[in-house]
Scaffold this active site. Structure first.
Site, PDB file in Angstrom:
ATOM      1  N   HIS A   1      -0.682   7.277   4.155  1.00  0.00           N
ATOM      2  CA  HIS A   1       0.427   7.059   4.687  1.00  0.00           C
ATOM      3  C   HIS A   1       1.629   8.128   4.090  1.00  0.00           C
ATOM      4  O   HIS A   1       1.893   8.145   3.048  1.00  0.00           O
ATOM      5  CB  HIS A   1       1.096   5.700   4.037  1.00  0.00           C
ATOM      6  CG  HIS A   1      -0.020   4.570   4.247  1.00  0.00           C
ATOM      7  ND1 HIS A   1       0.025   4.141   5.743  1.00  0.00           N
ATOM      8  CD2 HIS A   1      -0.586   3.665   3.540  1.00  0.00           C
ATOM      9  CE1 HIS A   1      -0.808   3.038   5.501  1.00  0.00           C
ATOM     10  NE2 HIS A   1      -1.262   2.575   4.259  1.00  0.00           N
TER      11      HIS A   1
ATOM     12  N   ASN B   1       1.088  -4.025   8.148  1.00  0.00           N
ATOM     13  CA  ASN B   1       1.691  -4.456   6.862  1.00  0.00           C
ATOM     14  C   ASN B   1       2.759  -3.404   6.590  1.00  0.00           C
ATOM     15  O   ASN B   1       3.816  -3.554   6.066  1.00  0.00           O
ATOM     16  CB  ASN B   1       0.723  -4.846   5.931  1.00  0.00           C
ATOM     17  CG  ASN B   1       0.001  -6.150   6.032  1.00  0.00           C
ATOM     18  OD1 ASN B   1       0.661  -7.181   6.806  1.00  0.00           O
ATOM     19  ND2 ASN B   1      -1.251  -6.248   5.956  1.00  0.00           N
TER      20      ASN B   1
ATOM     21  N   ALA C   1       0.893  -1.182  -0.140  1.00  0.00           N
ATOM     22  CA  ALA C   1       0.014   0.098  -0.064  1.00  0.00           C
ATOM     23  C   ALA C   1       1.140   1.109   0.003  1.00  0.00           C
ATOM     24  O   ALA C   1       0.254   2.378   0.151  1.00  0.00           O
ATOM     25  CB  ALA C   1      -0.976  -0.014   1.233  1.00  0.00           C
TER      26      ALA C   1
HETATM   27  N1  LIG Z   1       1.328  -6.160   2.242  1.00  0.00           N
HETATM   28  C1  LIG Z   1       0.084  -5.335   2.143  1.00  0.00           C
HETATM   29  O1  LIG Z   1       0.319  -4.204   1.753  1.00  0.00           O
HETATM   30  C2  LIG Z   1      -1.124  -5.854   1.932  1.00  0.00           C
HETATM   31  C3  LIG Z   1      -2.375  -5.123   1.855  1.00  0.00           C
HETATM   32  C4  LIG Z   1      -3.437  -5.803   1.711  1.00  0.00           C
HETATM   33  C5  LIG Z   1      -3.789  -7.116   2.477  1.00  0.00           C
HETATM   34  N2  LIG Z   1      -2.455  -7.463   3.090  1.00  0.00           N
HETATM   35  C6  LIG Z   1      -2.729  -8.711   3.588  1.00  0.00           C
HETATM   36  O2  LIG Z   1      -3.162  -9.979   2.768  1.00  0.00           O
HETATM   37  C7  LIG Z   1      -3.725 -11.129   3.550  1.00  0.00           C
HETATM   38  C8  LIG Z   1      -5.048 -11.205   2.526  1.00  0.00           C
HETATM   39  O3  LIG Z   1      -5.862  -9.975   2.476  1.00  0.00           O
HETATM   40  P1  LIG Z   1      -7.318 -10.084   1.794  1.00  0.00           P
HETATM   41  O4  LIG Z   1      -8.004  -8.534   2.000  1.00  0.00           O
HETATM   42  O5  LIG Z   1      -7.469 -10.934   0.585  1.00  0.00           O
HETATM   43  O6  LIG Z   1      -8.070 -11.026   3.253  1.00  0.00           O
HETATM   44  P2  LIG Z   1      -9.357 -11.959   3.069  1.00  0.00           P
HETATM   45  O7  LIG Z   1      -9.802 -12.038   4.571  1.00  0.00           O
HETATM   46  O8  LIG Z   1     -10.268 -11.327   2.033  1.00  0.00           O
HETATM   47  O9  LIG Z   1      -8.917 -13.393   2.528  1.00  0.00           O
HETATM   48  C9  LIG Z   1      -8.058 -14.050   3.047  1.00  0.00           C
HETATM   49  C10 LIG Z   1      -8.428 -15.612   2.744  1.00  0.00           C
HETATM   50  O10 LIG Z   1      -7.395 -16.412   3.126  1.00  0.00           O
HETATM   51  C11 LIG Z   1      -8.188 -17.649   3.836  1.00  0.00           C
HETATM   52  N3  LIG Z   1      -7.337 -18.134   5.000  1.00  0.00           N
HETATM   53  C12 LIG Z   1      -6.932 -17.420   6.288  1.00  0.00           C
HETATM   54  N4  LIG Z   1      -6.223 -18.017   6.972  1.00  0.00           N
HETATM   55  C13 LIG Z   1      -5.839 -19.290   6.376  1.00  0.00           C
HETATM   56  C14 LIG Z   1      -5.209 -20.201   6.547  1.00  0.00           C
HETATM   57  N5  LIG Z   1      -4.305 -20.307   7.735  1.00  0.00           N
HETATM   58  N6  LIG Z   1      -4.988 -21.292   5.453  1.00  0.00           N
HETATM   59  C15 LIG Z   1      -5.595 -20.907   4.456  1.00  0.00           C
HETATM   60  N7  LIG Z   1      -6.449 -20.078   4.227  1.00  0.00           N
HETATM   61  C16 LIG Z   1      -6.585 -19.194   4.914  1.00  0.00           C
HETATM   62  C17 LIG Z   1      -9.346 -17.017   4.332  1.00  0.00           C
HETATM   63  O11 LIG Z   1     -10.360 -18.174   4.346  1.00  0.00           O
HETATM   64  C18 LIG Z   1      -9.525 -16.025   3.257  1.00  0.00           C
HETATM   65  O12 LIG Z   1     -10.516 -16.843   2.043  1.00  0.00           O
HETATM   66  C19 LIG Z   1      -4.237 -10.409   4.830  1.00  0.00           C
HETATM   67  O13 LIG Z   1      -3.582 -10.982   6.007  1.00  0.00           O
HETATM   68  C20 LIG Z   1      -3.944  -8.790   4.665  1.00  0.00           C
HETATM   69  O14 LIG Z   1      -3.555  -8.171   6.038  1.00  0.00           O
HETATM   70  C21 LIG Z   1      -1.364  -7.260   2.906  1.00  0.00           C
END
Ligand SMILES: NC(=O)c1ccc[n+]([C@@H]2O[C@H](COP(=O)([O-])OP(=O)(O)OC[C@H]3O[C@@H](n4cnc5c(N)ncnc54)[C@H](O)[C@@H]3O)[C@@H](O)[C@H]2O)c1
Length: 255
Positions: free
Chosen positions: A206, A178, A122
């Site tokens: 940010h 993150n 982000a």
């Molecule tokens: N690095 C970045 O800048 C950034 C930006 C956005 C999101 N993220 C991270 O990315 C991840 C995904 O985001 P999202 O918006 O798609 O979330 P989301 O909740 O929409 O989707 C996550 C999916 O992963 C599955 N899941 C969760 N734990 C699991 C496990 N242990 N094993 C298998 N599947 C599992 C869930 O069932 C869900 O379908 C989050 O942890 C979020 O914090 C990071």
């Protein structure tokens, strides 16, 4: 000639959906989600194989696992993925704030000649924040402004809800880690964080300030939510797609 990497998607939620929707030019081969229905739904869109078990997923003919699941999933699966000799893209980068775990991941990647990629997500500026690993940085500040709702708190007017080191911020606001963890890992130095709640904020802002022996950097990123997923900054989703495409590029731009 480079061959395209075969991708396994671990997590089929918001980000997983965006990756699959924009999969043109990428080779998504297999899918795994703790909620199998979500993987099946994405399979209907992209035709990738669905696994209901992590062990068969990671043993599939894939070169790279994209984690878009959760911090818990990174803790559980990062090392087994690397043990299988697969590269890994980590989105739930908050998991790497635990330095013992970070070093275990680093060592496993080294031992198996694999790489772990952390997308810019982000924000912008992780590229040159990396100079902090070998050049002096005197000040490294991240000032984030979000709506009170997205912080899970109440606020009638703009107010500072946290000021301190990234590590402490994670404990109070684990869903907002993150960017601060990615910036700390890039610079090799813990970031000072200010977290502001603003009821009038219609974007996640940010602001990054870096001062060091090179001079000064000021960056301001004002993020819009994803068109289909208000919980996800669109820039974060695009950043992952950019990373996946750049892995195949013969010429790499940016440090
Ligand atoms: N690095 C970045 O800048 C950034 C930006 C956005 C999101 N993220 C991270 O990315 C991840 C995904 O985001 P999202 O918006 O798609 O979330 P989301 O909740 O929409 O989707 C996550 C999916 O992963 C599955 N899941 C969760 N734990 C699991 C496990 N242990 N094993 C298998 N599947 C599992 C869930 O069932 C869900 O379908 C989050 O942890 C979020 O914090 C990071």
């Amino acid at each position: 000639m480079s061959t395209m990497r075969r991708i396994g998607l671990l997590g089929c939620g918001n980000i997983g959906n965006i990756i699959v929707t924009h999969r043109s030019g990428l080779q998504i081969e297999s899918l795994y989600d703790i909620i199998p229905k979500r993987a099946h739904e994405l399979s209907l869109v992209c035709g990738a194989r669905v696994h209901e078990d992590f062990n068969t997923f990671v043993a599939d003919t894939i070169d790279l696992v994209v984690e878009a699941a959760s911090v818990q999933a990174v803790r559980e699966f990062a090392i087994p993925v690397l043990h299988k000799g697969k590269d890994l893209v980590v989105l739930s980068v908050g998991a790497l704030s635990d330095s013992a775990f970070y070093h275990a991941v680093e060592q496993t990647a080294r031992d198996h000649a694999c790489r772990v990629y952390i997308p810019s997500g982000a924000v912008a500026g992780l590229d040159n924040a990396k100079v902090g690993r070998f050049a002096r940085i005197d000040r490294l500040l991240l000032k984030t402004t979000k709506s009170p709702k997205s912080l899970g708190i109440a606020a009638e007017e703009r107010r500072l809800v946290f000021k301190g080191k990234a590590n402490e911020c994670i404990k109070e606001f684990p869903r907002n880690v993150n960017v601060s963890v990615a910036l700390s890992l890039a610079a090799g130095k813990e970031v000072d964080v200010e977290l502001w709640a603003d009821p009038s904020a219609d974007r996640i802002v940010h602001e990054i300030q870096i001062e060091g022996e090179f001079g000064e950097i000021s960056i301001c990123v004002r993020n819009l939510p994803s068109p289909d997923n208000p919980a996800t900054s669109y820039l974060a989703a695009l950043s992952i797609l950019t990373l996946l495409h750049s892995l195949e590029d013969p010429i790499v731009v940016g440090t």
